[in-house]
Design a protein around this motif. Structure first.
Motif, PDB file in Angstrom:
ATOM      1  N   SER A 211       0.829  -1.204   0.000  1.00 15.18           N
ATOM      2  CA  SER A 211       0.000   0.000   0.000  1.00 15.18           C
ATOM      3  C   SER A 211       0.863   1.253   0.000  1.00 15.18           C
ATOM      4  O   SER A 211       1.914   1.302   0.645  1.00 15.18           O
ATOM      5  CB  SER A 211      -0.912   0.033   1.237  1.00 15.18           C
ATOM      6  OG  SER A 211      -1.771  -1.087   1.257  1.00 15.18           O
TER       7      SER A 211
ATOM      8  N   THR B  90       5.806  -0.012   7.793  1.00 12.08           N
ATOM      9  CA  THR B  90       5.493  -0.937   6.703  1.00 12.08           C
ATOM     10  C   THR B  90       4.711  -0.272   5.578  1.00 12.08           C
ATOM     11  O   THR B  90       4.447  -0.900   4.553  1.00 12.08           O
ATOM     12  CB  THR B  90       4.679  -2.121   7.240  1.00 12.08           C
ATOM     13  OG1 THR B  90       3.537  -1.621   7.953  1.00 12.08           O
ATOM     14  CG2 THR B  90       5.522  -2.972   8.179  1.00 12.08           C
ATOM     15  N   VAL B  91       4.316   0.977   5.761  1.00 17.44           N
ATOM     16  CA  VAL B  91       3.552   1.707   4.745  1.00 17.44           C
ATOM     17  C   VAL B  91       4.489   2.602   3.957  1.00 17.44           C
ATOM     18  O   VAL B  91       5.337   3.294   4.522  1.00 17.44           O
ATOM     19  CB  VAL B  91       2.437   2.550   5.395  1.00 17.44           C
ATOM     20  CG1 VAL B  91       1.708   3.382   4.344  1.00 17.44           C
ATOM     21  CG2 VAL B  91       1.443   1.657   6.122  1.00 17.44           C
TER      22      VAL B  91
ATOM     23  N   THR C 171      -3.979   4.823   8.471  1.00 16.01           N
ATOM     24  CA  THR C 171      -3.608   3.422   8.669  1.00 16.01           C
ATOM     25  C   THR C 171      -4.809   2.511   8.500  1.00 16.01           C
ATOM     26  O   THR C 171      -4.732   1.446   7.873  1.00 16.01           O
ATOM     27  CB  THR C 171      -2.997   3.228  10.072  1.00 16.01           C
ATOM     28  OG1 THR C 171      -1.861   4.092  10.216  1.00 16.01           O
ATOM     29  CG2 THR C 171      -2.555   1.785  10.273  1.00 16.01           C
ATOM     30  N   ASP C 172      -5.939   2.907   9.063  1.00 19.42           N
ATOM     31  CA  ASP C 172      -7.155   2.106   8.930  1.00 19.42           C
ATOM     32  C   ASP C 172      -7.543   1.931   7.477  1.00 19.42           C
ATOM     33  O   ASP C 172      -8.005   0.860   7.060  1.00 19.42           O
ATOM     34  CB  ASP C 172      -8.309   2.767   9.684  1.00 19.42           C
ATOM     35  CG  ASP C 172      -8.170   2.644  11.192  1.00 19.42           C
ATOM     36  OD1 ASP C 172      -7.317   1.846  11.644  1.00 19.42           O
ATOM     37  OD2 ASP C 172      -8.904   3.339  11.913  1.00 19.42           O
TER      38      ASP C 172
ATOM     39  N   VAL D 144      -5.538   2.154   4.672  1.00 22.60           N
ATOM     40  CA  VAL D 144      -4.633   1.309   3.870  1.00 22.60           C
ATOM     41  C   VAL D 144      -4.737  -0.152   4.304  1.00 22.60           C
ATOM     42  O   VAL D 144      -4.453  -1.057   3.521  1.00 22.60           O
ATOM     43  CB  VAL D 144      -3.166   1.778   3.945  1.00 22.60           C
ATOM     44  CG1 VAL D 144      -3.010   3.122   3.288  1.00 22.60           C
ATOM     45  CG2 VAL D 144      -2.656   1.797   5.368  1.00 22.60           C
ATOM     46  N   GLN D 145      -5.178  -0.369   5.533  1.00 20.27           N
ATOM     47  CA  GLN D 145      -5.378  -1.740   6.002  1.00 20.27           C
ATOM     48  C   GLN D 145      -6.832  -2.203   5.840  1.00 20.27           C
ATOM     49  O   GLN D 145      -7.221  -3.259   6.333  1.00 20.27           O
ATOM     50  CB  GLN D 145      -4.951  -1.856   7.473  1.00 20.27           C
ATOM     51  CG  GLN D 145      -3.450  -1.620   7.646  1.00 20.27           C
ATOM     52  CD  GLN D 145      -3.003  -1.674   9.103  1.00 20.27           C
ATOM     53  OE1 GLN D 145      -3.806  -1.717  10.029  1.00 20.27           O
ATOM     54  NE2 GLN D 145      -1.699  -1.684   9.306  1.00 20.27           N
ATOM     55  N   ARG D 146      -7.611  -1.347   5.140  1.00 19.84           N
ATOM     56  CA  ARG D 146      -8.991  -1.665   4.772  1.00 19.84           C
ATOM     57  C   ARG D 146      -9.903  -1.943   5.981  1.00 19.84           C
ATOM     58  O   ARG D 146     -10.741  -2.816   5.957  1.00 19.84           O
ATOM     59  CB  ARG D 146      -9.046  -2.869   3.831  1.00 19.84           C
ATOM     60  CG  ARG D 146      -8.351  -2.640   2.513  1.00 19.84           C
ATOM     61  CD  ARG D 146      -9.069  -1.609   1.670  1.00 19.84           C
ATOM     62  NE  ARG D 146      -8.428  -1.401   0.387  1.00 19.84           N
ATOM     63  CZ  ARG D 146      -8.864  -0.590  -0.562  1.00 19.84           C
ATOM     64  NH1 ARG D 146      -9.949   0.114  -0.350  1.00 19.84           N
ATOM     65  NH2 ARG D 146      -8.215  -0.457  -1.696  1.00 19.84           N
ATOM     66  N   ARG D 147      -9.692  -1.144   7.044  1.00 22.31           N
ATOM     67  CA  ARG D 147     -10.610  -1.223   8.179  1.00 22.31           C
ATOM     68  C   ARG D 147     -11.748  -0.240   7.959  1.00 22.31           C
ATOM     69  O   ARG D 147     -11.576   0.769   7.303  1.00 22.31           O
ATOM     70  CB  ARG D 147      -9.892  -0.882   9.485  1.00 22.31           C
ATOM     71  CG  ARG D 147      -8.782  -1.866   9.856  1.00 22.31           C
ATOM     72  CD  ARG D 147      -8.021  -1.370  11.069  1.00 22.31           C
ATOM     73  NE  ARG D 147      -6.858  -2.195  11.339  1.00 22.31           N
ATOM     74  CZ  ARG D 147      -5.843  -1.795  12.077  1.00 22.31           C
ATOM     75  NH1 ARG D 147      -5.826  -0.589  12.615  1.00 22.31           N
ATOM     76  NH2 ARG D 147      -4.826  -2.594  12.292  1.00 22.31           N
TER      77      ARG D 147
END
Length: 248
Positions: A13, A38-39, A241-242, A244-247
């Motif tokens: 991502s 990690t992004v 963050t939510d 890109v992590q698809r939350r």
């Protein structure tokens, strides 16, 4: 156009951060400190700003095309595009015109209704523009923009670096911006943010953007004015963050 990258170059991502008018990519430093390593993050200095001060700011449309070209080279699979103020208008424009490069949009404090008496406002800005080169005036402006002490040297430096022509061009585009037709057809997730203490015009603009895009979300951030990423970098980093992590 100067571009800074950080994070994992091989991350699945990518986030593109577009700064507001009169500042530069350094405004995202508090956010970057709170994002997971990690992004991958791409942070340009837009034309006429920061390390791109020698570039001419001609229009939002031309700037959006330049940013799209940069994404085609650096993130051809697309990126979550987040922008603040002027940068938020560019994020909307990118989503509307190049949805193939935008995997999601976070739109923070975007004016989407033309300002009445914009010509008068620009006239006053032109008259006071030389003051931006004065350290005392830049410090006063910094307080109004919620710039923290650790970023004050960056703001003072770049205020002196920005030309009168680029200031008027970028602010003029900001004041005249309206919701582009293609925004209504954007199909990726979109979050529209506005500070609880922002002007009515910004709240009305946030509603316009939200209501014209089916499926978008809108949130008003308690206690914040026109400076959410600087006032609440923890909340803003979590929102990115939510996404890109698809939350949800």
């Amino acid at each position: 156009m100067y571009v800074y990258e950080t994070g994992d170059a091989d991350a699945p991502s990518t986030i593109l951060l577009l700064h507001g008018g009169g500042v530069a990519g350094w405004m995202w430093r508090p956010t970057l400190e709170r994002l997971p390593a990690t992004v991958r993050v791409i942070v340009p200095d837009l034309p006429g700003h920061g390390r791109s001060a020698d570039e001419t700011y001609r229009s939002h449309e031309e700037t959006a095309r330049a940013v799209a070209g940069m994404l085609e080279e650096r993130a051809p699979g697309g990126a979550l595009v987040a922008g603040f103020s002027l940068g938020a208008q560019l994020a909307v424009l990118l989503a509307a015109t190049r949805p193939d490069l935008v995997t999601g949009a976070v739109v923070v404090s975007a004016q989407a209704r033309p300002l009445r008496f914009a010509r008068t406002t620009l006239g006053l800005l032109a008259a006071t523009a030389p003051l931006a080169r004065r350290r005392w005036f830049a410090r006063l402006q910094a307080k109004q923009l919620f710039i923290p002490d650790e970023l004050l040297p960056d703001y003072v430096r770049d205020s002196a670096r920005m030309s009168r022509e680029n200031l008027l061009a970028s602010v003029g585009e900001n004041l005249r911006f309206t919701v582009p037709a293609g925004w209504a057809g954007f199909t990726e997730p979109a979050l529209v943010m506005v500070g609880e203490r922002e002007r009515k015009l910004l709240h009305d603009s946030a509603r316009d953007l939200h209501e014209s895009l089916p499926g978008s979300r809108m949130t008003s951030v308690p206690g914040c004015g026109h400076g959410i990423p600087l006032q609440r970098p923890d909340l803003f980093a979590r929102a990115l963050t939510d996404r890109v992590q698809r939350r949800p």
